[in-house]
Design a protein around this motif. Structure first.
Motif, mmCIF file in Angstrom:
data_model
loop_
_atom_site.group_PDB
_atom_site.id
_atom_site.type_symbol
_atom_site.label_atom_id
_atom_site.label_comp_id
_atom_site.label_asym_id
_atom_site.label_seq_id
_atom_site.Cartn_x
_atom_site.Cartn_y
_atom_site.Cartn_z
ATOM 1 N N ARG A 104 0.799 -1.229 0.000
ATOM 2 C CA ARG A 104 0.000 0.000 0.000
ATOM 3 C C ARG A 104 0.836 1.285 0.000
ATOM 4 N NH1 ARG A 104 -4.557 -0.564 -2.256
ATOM 5 N NH2 ARG A 104 -4.728 1.632 -1.793
ATOM 6 N N PRO A 105 1.991 1.354 0.640
ATOM 7 C CA PRO A 105 2.748 2.608 0.577
ATOM 8 C C PRO A 105 3.060 3.061 -0.860
ATOM 9 C CG PRO A 105 3.578 1.283 2.368
ATOM 10 C CD PRO A 105 2.598 0.419 1.609
ATOM 11 N N PHE A 106 3.267 2.124 -1.768
ATOM 12 C CA PHE A 106 3.487 2.508 -3.164
ATOM 13 C C PHE A 106 2.222 3.118 -3.760
ATOM 14 C CE2 PHE A 106 7.236 -0.157 -2.805
ATOM 15 C CZ PHE A 106 8.158 0.522 -3.591
ATOM 16 N N ILE A 107 1.086 2.486 -3.526
ATOM 17 C CA ILE A 107 -0.185 3.012 -4.038
ATOM 18 C C ILE A 107 -0.463 4.377 -3.437
ATOM 19 C CG2 ILE A 107 -2.694 2.645 -4.062
ATOM 20 C CD1 ILE A 107 -1.121 0.773 -5.974
ATOM 21 N N ASP A 108 -0.276 4.499 -2.124
ATOM 22 C CA ASP A 108 -0.530 5.777 -1.449
ATOM 23 C C ASP A 108 0.366 6.889 -1.972
ATOM 24 O OD1 ASP A 108 -2.435 4.411 0.036
ATOM 25 O OD2 ASP A 108 -1.160 4.230 1.824
ATOM 26 N N ALA A 109 1.551 6.528 -2.475
ATOM 27 C CA ALA A 109 2.479 7.514 -3.038
ATOM 28 C C ALA A 109 2.240 7.738 -4.532
ATOM 29 C CB ALA A 109 3.917 7.057 -2.807
ATOM 30 N N GLY A 110 1.190 7.111 -5.079
ATOM 31 C CA GLY A 110 0.868 7.285 -6.503
ATOM 32 C C GLY A 110 1.772 6.485 -7.427
ATOM 33 N N LYS A 111 2.375 5.431 -6.901
ATOM 34 C CA LYS A 111 3.283 4.602 -7.696
ATOM 35 C C LYS A 111 2.613 3.275 -8.045
ATOM 36 C CE LYS A 111 7.368 6.587 -5.460
ATOM 37 N NZ LYS A 111 8.576 6.283 -4.664
ATOM 38 N N ALA A 112 3.057 2.676 -9.123
ATOM 39 C CA ALA A 112 2.469 1.427 -9.597
ATOM 40 C C ALA A 112 2.880 0.243 -8.732
ATOM 41 C CB ALA A 112 2.906 1.165 -11.041
ATOM 42 N N VAL A 113 1.935 -0.676 -8.580
ATOM 43 C CA VAL A 113 2.210 -1.988 -8.000
ATOM 44 C C VAL A 113 1.766 -3.022 -9.022
ATOM 45 C CG1 VAL A 113 1.664 -3.654 -6.184
ATOM 46 C CG2 VAL A 113 1.973 -1.230 -5.607
ATOM 47 N N PHE A 114 2.722 -3.762 -9.535
ATOM 48 C CA PHE A 114 2.452 -4.856 -10.454
ATOM 49 C C PHE A 114 2.362 -6.127 -9.621
ATOM 50 C CE2 PHE A 114 4.909 -1.618 -12.699
ATOM 51 C CZ PHE A 114 3.992 -1.290 -13.686
ATOM 52 N N HIS A 115 1.362 -6.933 -9.906
ATOM 53 C CA HIS A 115 1.059 -8.078 -9.050
ATOM 54 C C HIS A 115 0.707 -9.273 -9.917
ATOM 55 C CE1 HIS A 115 -2.507 -10.098 -6.979
ATOM 56 N NE2 HIS A 115 -1.422 -10.651 -6.460
ATOM 57 N N VAL A 116 1.250 -10.423 -9.556
ATOM 58 C CA VAL A 116 0.938 -11.659 -10.281
ATOM 59 C C VAL A 116 0.722 -12.790 -9.291
ATOM 60 C CG1 VAL A 116 3.383 -12.263 -10.625
ATOM 61 C CG2 VAL A 116 1.661 -13.199 -12.161
ATOM 62 N N GLU A 117 -0.283 -13.603 -9.592
ATOM 63 C CA GLU A 117 -0.522 -14.864 -8.883
ATOM 64 C C GLU A 117 -0.321 -15.972 -9.906
ATOM 65 O OE1 GLU A 117 -1.337 -15.308 -5.531
ATOM 66 O OE2 GLU A 117 -1.135 -13.136 -5.282
ATOM 67 N N TYR A 118 0.066 -17.142 -9.437
ATOM 68 C CA TYR A 118 0.346 -18.270 -10.323
ATOM 69 C C TYR A 118 -0.591 -19.432 -10.054
ATOM 70 C CZ TYR A 118 4.685 -15.734 -11.106
ATOM 71 O OH TYR A 118 5.606 -14.763 -11.421
ATOM 72 N N VAL A 119 -0.909 -20.150 -11.128
ATOM 73 C CA VAL A 119 -1.706 -21.372 -11.042
ATOM 74 C C VAL A 119 -0.960 -22.485 -11.772
ATOM 75 C CG1 VAL A 119 -3.943 -20.223 -10.801
ATOM 76 C CG2 VAL A 119 -3.039 -20.702 -13.089
#
Length: 158
Positions: A104-119
Motif C-alpha cells: 500500500r505505501p506505493f499506491i498511497d504515493a501514486g506509484k504502480a504496483v504490479f502483481h501476479v498470482e500463479y496457477v
C-alpha cells in the motif's frame, strides 16, 4: 534452492553497476533487481536488515544515475523503508501469502504496483482472477494470473 551472494561485497556491487550499464545499452527503461530480501532468508552469510537496506538503496541510486526506473520485488518487509527510493513495486503471490497490504505505501504515493498470482493449470486462472480482481484491497494494483511456465498465457484484471 537459491544461492545467495554477499551484497556487502564491492565485486557484487560492481557487477550490478555493469549490468545496469548493459540495460542502458539495450534501451531498457527500468530494472527489477530480484531477490532483494536475502536478509530474511537462510543466506549463510548473516546478512542483516541494515545490510539489505543499504544494498537496495545502492541499487536504486545506481539505477537512477542511469535514468532507469527501479522496482522493488517481493521485499514486503522493506516496503515502508524503501518506497521513497523505488519507483514501483512488483509482488508475486501476495494473495497466496496474504501480504498485499504491505504494498500500500506505493499506491498511497501514486506509484504502480504490479502483481501476479500463479496457477498450475490454465483452467484454474479465471476462477482465481475473478476472486482477486473483485477484492478492493488490490483494486489499484495492476494484477494478472499466470501459469508457472511463464509463457504468454495470462488473465488480466480489468
Amino acid at each position: 534452492g537459491e544461492r545467495w551472494v554477499d551484497i556487502r561485497s564491492t565485486e557484487v556491487r560492481d557487477l550490478m553497476k555493469a549490468r545496469m550499464d548493459y540495460a542502458v545499452t539495450r534501451g531498457c527503461d527500468g530494472v527489477e533487481p530480484d531477490n532483494v530480501d536475502g536478509y530474511s532468508n537462510n543466506n549463510g552469510m548473516g546478512l542483516t536488515r541494515t545490510d539489505q537496506l543499504d544494498y537496495n538503496r545502492f541499487l536504486a541510486t545506481e539505477a537512477h544515475a542511469r535514468n532507469l526506473s527501479v522496482g522493488l520485488k517481493n521485499a514486503t518487509g522493506l516496503v515502508s523503508a524503501l518506497e521513497p527510493e523505488f519507483d514501483w513495486a512488483l509482488n508475486e503471490e501476495c494473495v497466496a501469502y496474504q501480504e498485499c497490504n504491505s504494498e500500500r505505501p506505493f499506491i498511497d504515493a501514486g506509484k504502480a504496483v504490479f502483481h501476479v498470482e500463479y496457477v498450475d493449470r490454465e483452467n484454474q486462472a479465471q476462477g482465481l482472477a475473478d476472486q482477486m480482481c473483485a477484492d478492493p484491497q488490490r483494486r489499484d494494483f495492476s494484477s494478472l494470473v499466470k501459469t508457472w511456465d511463464l509463457d504468454d498465457f495470462r488473465v488480466v484484471c480489468p
